[in-house]
Design an enzyme around this catalytic site. Structure first.
Site, PDB file in Angstrom:
ATOM      1  N   HIS A 123      11.651   2.137   5.834  1.00  0.00           N
ATOM      2  CA  HIS A 123      11.794   2.405   4.392  1.00  0.00           C
ATOM      3  C   HIS A 123      13.243   2.968   4.119  1.00  0.00           C
ATOM      4  CE1 HIS A 123       7.603   1.586   4.580  1.00  0.00           C
ATOM      5  NE2 HIS A 123       7.609   1.671   2.982  1.00  0.00           N
ATOM      6  N   PRO A 124      13.779   2.771   2.984  1.00  0.00           N
ATOM      7  CA  PRO A 124      15.095   3.346   2.776  1.00  0.00           C
ATOM      8  C   PRO A 124      14.941   4.747   2.131  1.00  0.00           C
ATOM      9  CG  PRO A 124      14.315   1.933   0.806  1.00  0.00           C
ATOM     10  CD  PRO A 124      13.258   1.782   2.056  1.00  0.00           C
ATOM     11  N   SER A 135      11.664  -2.322  -3.815  1.00  0.00           N
ATOM     12  CA  SER A 135      12.244  -1.026  -3.495  1.00  0.00           C
ATOM     13  C   SER A 135      13.037  -0.577  -5.095  1.00  0.00           C
ATOM     14  CB  SER A 135      13.072  -0.682  -2.322  1.00  0.00           C
ATOM     15  OG  SER A 135      12.234  -0.680  -1.238  1.00  0.00           O
ATOM     16  N   GLN A 136      14.048  -1.661  -5.279  1.00  0.00           N
ATOM     17  CA  GLN A 136      14.923  -1.376  -6.210  1.00  0.00           C
ATOM     18  C   GLN A 136      14.285  -1.104  -7.591  1.00  0.00           C
ATOM     19  OE1 GLN A 136      18.377  -3.572  -6.267  1.00  0.00           O
ATOM     20  NE2 GLN A 136      19.339  -2.881  -8.332  1.00  0.00           N
ATOM     21  N   GLN A 145      12.472   2.165  -7.092  1.00  0.00           N
ATOM     22  CA  GLN A 145      13.591   3.412  -7.438  1.00  0.00           C
ATOM     23  C   GLN A 145      13.973   3.717  -8.894  1.00  0.00           C
ATOM     24  OE1 GLN A 145      15.970   4.511  -4.346  1.00  0.00           O
ATOM     25  NE2 GLN A 145      14.813   3.573  -2.975  1.00  0.00           N
ATOM     26  N   CYS A 182       5.222   7.323  -2.849  1.00  0.00           N
ATOM     27  CA  CYS A 182       5.084   6.343  -3.745  1.00  0.00           C
ATOM     28  C   CYS A 182       5.832   6.651  -5.081  1.00  0.00           C
ATOM     29  CB  CYS A 182       3.486   5.801  -4.096  1.00  0.00           C
ATOM     30  SG  CYS A 182       3.141   4.611  -5.198  1.00  0.00           S
ATOM     31  N   ALA A 183       7.001   6.231  -5.413  1.00  0.00           N
ATOM     32  CA  ALA A 183       7.802   6.644  -6.456  1.00  0.00           C
ATOM     33  C   ALA A 183       7.119   6.427  -7.969  1.00  0.00           C
ATOM     34  CB  ALA A 183       9.079   5.932  -6.551  1.00  0.00           C
TER      35      ALA A 183
END
Length: 202
Positions: A99-100, A116-117, A120, A154-155
């Site tokens: 994960h980043p 992911s982008q 985020q 988990c954003a």
């Protein structure tokens, strides 16, 4: 532990790839499949479409394909959670390492996966003011140095970037055992939301 779980663990340990380049503006997710369509997909198509429900671990999709048919998206998410829960500690750590960092080097160079982008961006961590960006970078570094893997959250379940910063500040003080467990729990949440993004319950 079922044999296919053992196989998934072995592959995740040995072959899970690093993130590939992503566009500056990630593409929207594809049109959602129905549950019936997901269950009817040829294995090769299932593995392609669901390859990143766990970040950079397409082997989870390989294992999920063998468990069909699913009665609901929730059942598919639970099957993925069971795969992760059954992994030995070294494999769990490897899953977290794929994960980043939030707003980290990969984000700065446009190398996040599309999923992911989107996550985020939605959480606001790619648009922080300089003070908060520096605080996040310092906490990310401290967390990684303390535990040996990145902070995973988990954003999309957080209401704001400030809430993420507060969570990171709290978690960096915890034990490695607690964070390994919490990190995997967060991966399960991310996976559930990614599945819901791809499939609608009939």
């Amino acid at each position: 532990m079922a044999s296919w779980w053992k196989d998934a663990a072995a592959v995740i340990l040995s072959t899970c790839a690093a993130p590939g380049a992503a566009d500056a503006r990630p593409p929207a997710p594809p049109p959602r499949l129905s549950l019936a369509q997901m269950n009817a997909l040829p294995d090769v198509d299932f593995r392609r479409i669901f390859s990143n429900v766990v970040e950079c671990c397409p082997e989870v999709a390989v294992a999920l394909a063998t468990q069909r048919p699913f009665s609901s998206v929730g059942a598919a998410a639970q099957a993925a959670a069971d795969i992760l829960e059954a992994l030995p500690e070294a494999a769990r750590r490897r899953v977290l390492l794929l994960h980043p960092d939030l707003a980290g080097r990969l984000a700065q160079h446009g190398l996040l996966t599309a999923e992911s982008q989107r996550e985020q961006q939605a959480a606001g961590v790619l648009r922080l003011d300089p003070e908060r960006a520096q605080r996040l970078a310092l906490l990310n570094t401290r967390y990684r140095e303390r535990f040996g893997f990145p902070y995973v959250v988990c954003a999309r379940e957080k209401k704001s970037s400030e809430q993420i910063l507060e969570d990171l500040q709290q978690r960096v003080e915890r034990s490695r055992e607690d964070e390994l467990r919490t990190g995997i729990d967060e991966v399960k949440k991310i996976c559930r939301l990614r599945l819901q993004e791809l499939v609608a319950d009939d």
